[in-house]
Design an enzyme around this catalytic site. Sequence first.
Site, PDB file in Angstrom:
ATOM      1  N   ASP A 310      -7.507 -21.104   6.008  1.00  0.00           N
ATOM      2  CA  ASP A 310      -8.439 -22.180   5.655  1.00  0.00           C
ATOM      3  C   ASP A 310      -7.741 -23.352   4.958  1.00  0.00           C
ATOM      4  O   ASP A 310      -8.340 -24.419   4.804  1.00  0.00           O
ATOM      5  CB  ASP A 310      -9.556 -21.639   4.750  1.00  0.00           C
ATOM      6  CG  ASP A 310     -10.497 -20.705   5.510  1.00  0.00           C
ATOM      7  OD1 ASP A 310     -10.547 -20.792   6.747  1.00  0.00           O
ATOM      8  OD2 ASP A 310     -11.167 -19.888   4.853  1.00  0.00           O
ATOM      9  N   ARG A 341     -10.055 -27.814  14.051  1.00  0.00           N
ATOM     10  CA  ARG A 341      -9.333 -28.410  12.910  1.00  0.00           C
ATOM     11  C   ARG A 341      -7.951 -28.939  13.287  1.00  0.00           C
ATOM     12  O   ARG A 341      -7.377 -29.735  12.532  1.00  0.00           O
ATOM     13  CB  ARG A 341      -9.230 -27.391  11.761  1.00  0.00           C
ATOM     14  CG  ARG A 341     -10.574 -27.174  11.092  1.00  0.00           C
ATOM     15  CD  ARG A 341     -10.528 -26.220   9.931  1.00  0.00           C
ATOM     16  NE  ARG A 341     -11.822 -26.209   9.261  1.00  0.00           N
ATOM     17  CZ  ARG A 341     -12.264 -25.221   8.488  1.00  0.00           C
ATOM     18  NH1 ARG A 341     -11.512 -24.162   8.266  1.00  0.00           N
ATOM     19  NH2 ARG A 341     -13.447 -25.293   7.925  1.00  0.00           N
TER      20      ARG A 341
HETATM   21  C1  S3P Z   1     -13.427 -15.530   6.061  1.00  0.00           C
HETATM   22  C2  S3P Z   1     -12.437 -15.248   6.975  1.00  0.00           C
HETATM   23  C3  S3P Z   1     -11.740 -16.287   7.749  1.00  0.00           C
HETATM   24  C4  S3P Z   1     -11.923 -17.662   7.120  1.00  0.00           C
HETATM   25  C5  S3P Z   1     -13.350 -17.931   6.742  1.00  0.00           C
HETATM   26  C6  S3P Z   1     -13.855 -16.899   5.761  1.00  0.00           C
HETATM   27  C7  S3P Z   1     -14.061 -14.412   5.336  1.00  0.00           C
HETATM   28  O1  S3P Z   1     -12.263 -16.332   9.059  1.00  0.00           O
HETATM   29  O2  S3P Z   1     -11.467 -18.664   7.995  1.00  0.00           O
HETATM   30  O3  S3P Z   1     -13.477 -19.210   6.151  1.00  0.00           O
HETATM   31  O4  S3P Z   1     -14.728 -14.651   4.302  1.00  0.00           O
HETATM   32  O5  S3P Z   1     -13.889 -13.271   5.763  1.00  0.00           O
HETATM   33  P1  S3P Z   1     -11.667 -15.403  10.245  1.00  0.00           P
HETATM   34  O6  S3P Z   1     -11.904 -14.004   9.893  1.00  0.00           O
HETATM   35  O7  S3P Z   1     -12.461 -15.818  11.460  1.00  0.00           O
HETATM   36  O8  S3P Z   1     -10.220 -15.765  10.352  1.00  0.00           O
END
Ligand code: S3P
Length: 423
Positions: A310, A341
């Site tokens: 992120d 992004r």
């Molecule tokens: C998150 C996991 C990530 C991240 C998202 C929040 C989480 O996504 O990008 O903002 O809280 O488990 P992905 O699991 O799709 O990589």
Amino acid sequence: MDITVNKSKPLKGTIEIPADKSITHRAFMLSALTKGSTKITNYSKGADCMSTLKIIEQLGCHINYLNDKELIINAKNAIKAPAAALDCGNSGTTTRFMAGILSGQNFNSKLFGDESLSKRPMKRVIHPLELMGAKFIHNDYKLPIEICASQLCGIDYVSPIASAQVKSCLLLAGLNAQGETSFTEPYKSRNHTELMIENMNADIKVEGNKVSIRKSILNPVDITVCGDISSAAFFIIAALIVPNSDITIKNVGINPTRSGIIDVLKSMNGDISILNERIISNEKVADINVKYSDLKAAVIQGSIIPRLIDEIPIIAVAATQAQGTTIIKDAQDLRNKEADRITAMRIQLSKMGADIQENQDGFIINGKSELKGDCEIDCNHDHRIAMSAFVAGLICKKPIKINQFQWVNISFPEFLELYSNLT
Ligand code: S3P
């Protein structure tokens, strides 16, 4: 809300960063799965977490707001069939986690979301849940999705992608499935679900990148949520690139599965000190001091990517101010976030005057370049693009205008107030 960002004075002082979004989602949902009461202290007030809170209310939880920072979730009457469809707003985490919770219930339910969420891929959770016996009605694996009552059986799932959302979805489904549910990923993604579930006494086992769970009753355990390193990241990089800055950010979660940004920025010569390390609700927390630094380029790829996924948009901003060529690879999943992004950051930073190219799975950024600014930024309905552009605007020669800056409210409604506390 359109805003103008001007060249900044040095950032000085101390701030406390608001609660972690990922941990707040988990605190709300896991508390809903207990049959008791849980006090949650310092929860995220971003719109994404509020979508989750509203849904667990619709599923029978009673929320008692004690004061500005604390609430109690009473789950005695949860989980029961909701009277209406469940609105996940802009939140991928809410959708994917709820799919795991709802697919093993004895009632039908329906999830929907906003325009951006309705374009995001849900096959990554629907496919393994179907292997567990779940039944869905959907169009091309996108929201809205109807979830039909089913009984789930554990599976041993090897995921092609490292994803905490997919992992958590399967762990939540596994809590209510016959037998053992295992999830293996190519690199380790954030492990907040595992840490919280472990604290609530579930039958969970972690071996490297594999996590296994068996049907369990969760004990209610009060949770204090630490500050969000993904929110802190915007101020860490602002302090590194705005000359003469020196700030301290208190109470930041530094769980190793989230702190890739600190490792990368230190390798880029960032003057960052980690102070007062401690453990709060099974999570590592610290205060972070950051001083303006002469940054150097880095190559960012492989196993570190899930540890900073992120933060890549804001790392791209830092890279424009680093001497040399920064290469970011293996980050193709950035195209599946709230916006694409990779393209969004390439377009917005190019407008400001950065030397940035996009590849299928990342960027090549040549620094150090002077950002001229004098342009209009489209935050692409994405909170992290909005805040990344804001931080870049702090070092632009001429002001930039950011359209629809209110998207920041998805994760960080306190952003502008905290910036003004530092200047
Ligand atoms: C998150 C996991 C990530 C991240 C998202 C929040 C989480 O996504 O990008 O903002 O809280 O488990 P992905 O699991 O799709 O990589």
